[in-house]
Design an enzyme around this catalytic site. Structure first.
Site, short mmCIF file in Angstrom:
data_model
loop_
_atom_site.label_atom_id
_atom_site.label_comp_id
_atom_site.label_asym_id
_atom_site.label_seq_id
_atom_site.Cartn_x
_atom_site.Cartn_y
_atom_site.Cartn_z
N ASP A 47 1.43 -1.06 0.13
CA ASP A 47 0.03 0.43 0.10
C ASP A 47 0.77 1.15 -0.19
OD1 ASP A 47 -2.21 1.68 -0.13
OD2 ASP A 47 -2.36 1.16 2.01
N ASP B 148 -3.31 1.87 -5.77
CA ASP B 148 -2.07 2.63 -4.80
C ASP B 148 -2.11 1.53 -3.86
OD1 ASP B 148 -4.80 2.77 -3.69
OD2 ASP B 148 -3.90 4.83 -2.74
N GLU B 149 -2.86 0.19 -4.65
CA GLU B 149 -2.08 -0.98 -3.40
C GLU B 149 -2.86 -2.08 -5.29
OE1 GLU B 149 -4.96 -0.86 -0.34
OE2 GLU B 149 -5.92 0.82 -1.14
#
Length: 411
Positions: free
Chosen positions: A9, A105-106
């Site tokens: 993350d 973003d993960e």
């Protein structure tokens, strides 16, 4: 063999990238947010300094400024974030070909069988992202996707957390049940009503009770809490199956009458129809979402007579749904339109009114408009009535569509 799954993350992703590119704001409280003027004025993300002022994602910018008068607000730059997301993926690909994104973003990675341990890989990814890209990540290491995700949230920023079969009861079970993926506000309220406040209490709750209260989802959450998630991490080249195509918008002012609504709906329907054509899809079910200025909302859907990718037809049924379901007690703040019910075996039923022929002609016309817009920009061709309310029609959901997280798939 026990699986080794990582969840990576990127910490405060949008804000971190903005601070990287703008050295002058790195040591100031920073929030990435929408425009106050266009009423998209909420915090999308903020940096660690801004977090110290109690600012939260989704908070209105005017309220955030009251808490932190020196707050620096920058508009989102999605092309830049996409580029950094891709650069992160390049690093992850050095360790596995099983990489499943969960938003920009993960990502989950399955590193089972790698010569390095999961913890060693996690530490190496954390170091490389910081050194090569200038941003930080938190990494969860576990034996399934749910606990790996929980691990990346457990300690931030720039950290690695290992949740194993031997320590998850000690580490995970004391956490609030809301920390578990898919336990949202509504689900949490129901669980709290029955005295279930922690993940451990969820794990040891009576399954019959959970099924009665939450349906099949209750049994799924019970398995998750007990570490029994078996969902695979998808291969990096696997494409997501498209289940719906839609756009929504928060309007620059409250919509006051049906013509206001039609103006906005027209833009949304043209964008949705164009997206359908780009993906070679036609749908039979249309859904609208409506939110008034008191933030009360509802969704309604209906079946259309035939599968379509024509904006005129989408607009007709969207407005029909709206008229049947809205009483105009308040002004409208936001609208959305989506289409699903895709069927590769869709066929057109000929009739004496020439419906199919009209649809074909309209589809060819809209395809020609698509080509013009691709070449000269979205606003090179507009319908005349849209110009009567330019403040409502002057947005471009096709090109400005915000990227949302990709749904978790149980495999």
């Amino acid at each position: 063999m026990q699986r080794t799954v990582l969840h990576v993350d990127c910490n405060k992703f949008y804000a971190s990238v903005e601070c990287l590119y703008r050295p002058e704001i790195r040591n100031k409280p920073v929030a990435v947010g929408g425009s106050v003027e266009s009423r998209h004025g909420i915090i999308l993300t903020k940096n660690e300094i801004a977090s110290r002022y109690g600012l939260t994602v989704g908070e209105p910018l005017w309220k955030a400024r009251q808490k932190c008068p020196e707050l620096v607000i920058v508009p989102p730059n999605y092309p830049l974030y996409l580029r950094f997301s891709g650069l992160c993926r390049k690093i992850y690909e050095d360790y596995s070909e099983y990489i499943e994104p969960f938003g920009l973003d993960e990502c989950w990675l399955d590193v089972t069988g790698n010569q390095q341990s999961g913890t060693e890989i996690a530490e190496e990814i954390r170091r490389r992202v910081k050194e090569e890209l200038g941003i930080t990540v938190s990494v969860g290491v576990s034996f399934n996707k749910i606990f790996a995700k929980l691990g990346s949230d457990y300690k931030k920023p720039d950290a690695v957390t290992v949740i194993s079969q031997s320590n998850f009861r000690e580490l995970v079970w004391p956490l609030p049940c809301e920390d578990l993926l898919f336990v949202g506000r509504s689900t949490a309220r129901k669980l709290h009503y029955y005295g279930i406040h922690t993940i451990g209490e969820l794990a040891t709750a009576d399954e019959a009770l959970l099924k009665r209260v939450l349906g099949k989802n209750g049994l799924t959450l019970h398995r998750f809490a007990n570490g029994l998630d078996t969902a695979p991490v998808r291969h990096k080249d696997d494409a997501d199956e498209v289940k719906s195509v839609g756009n929504s918008t928060t309007t620059v002012r409250d919509l006051k009458d049906e013509e206001d609504v039609k103006t906005v709906m027209r833009v949304l329907c043209e964008s949705v129809a164009r997206r359908l054509r780009e993906q070679g899809l036609k749908g039979k079910t249309i859904t609208i979402s409506v939110r008034d200025n008191a933030l009360s909302s509802f969704t309604r859907q209906c079946k259309m007579p035939a599968c379509t990718d024509v904006s005129d037809e989408l607009l007709h049924y969207a407005m029909q749904l709206f008229r049947e379901n809205y009483e105009w007690e308040r002004g409208i703040r936001s609208l959305g339109v989506s289409v699903n019910g895709f069927d590769s075996d869709c066929y057109d039923q000929l009739d004496l009114d020439g419906t199919v022929e009209r649809r074909d002609r309209q589809e060819r016309l809209e395809q020609a408009v698509d080509r013009l817009r691709e070449r000269f920009g979205n606003f090179c061709v507009q319908r005349a009535f849209q110009l009567e309310r330019p403040e409502l029609s002057g947005f471009n959901p096709h090109d400005d569509h915000i990227i949302h997280p990709i749904g978790y798939r149980a495999g």
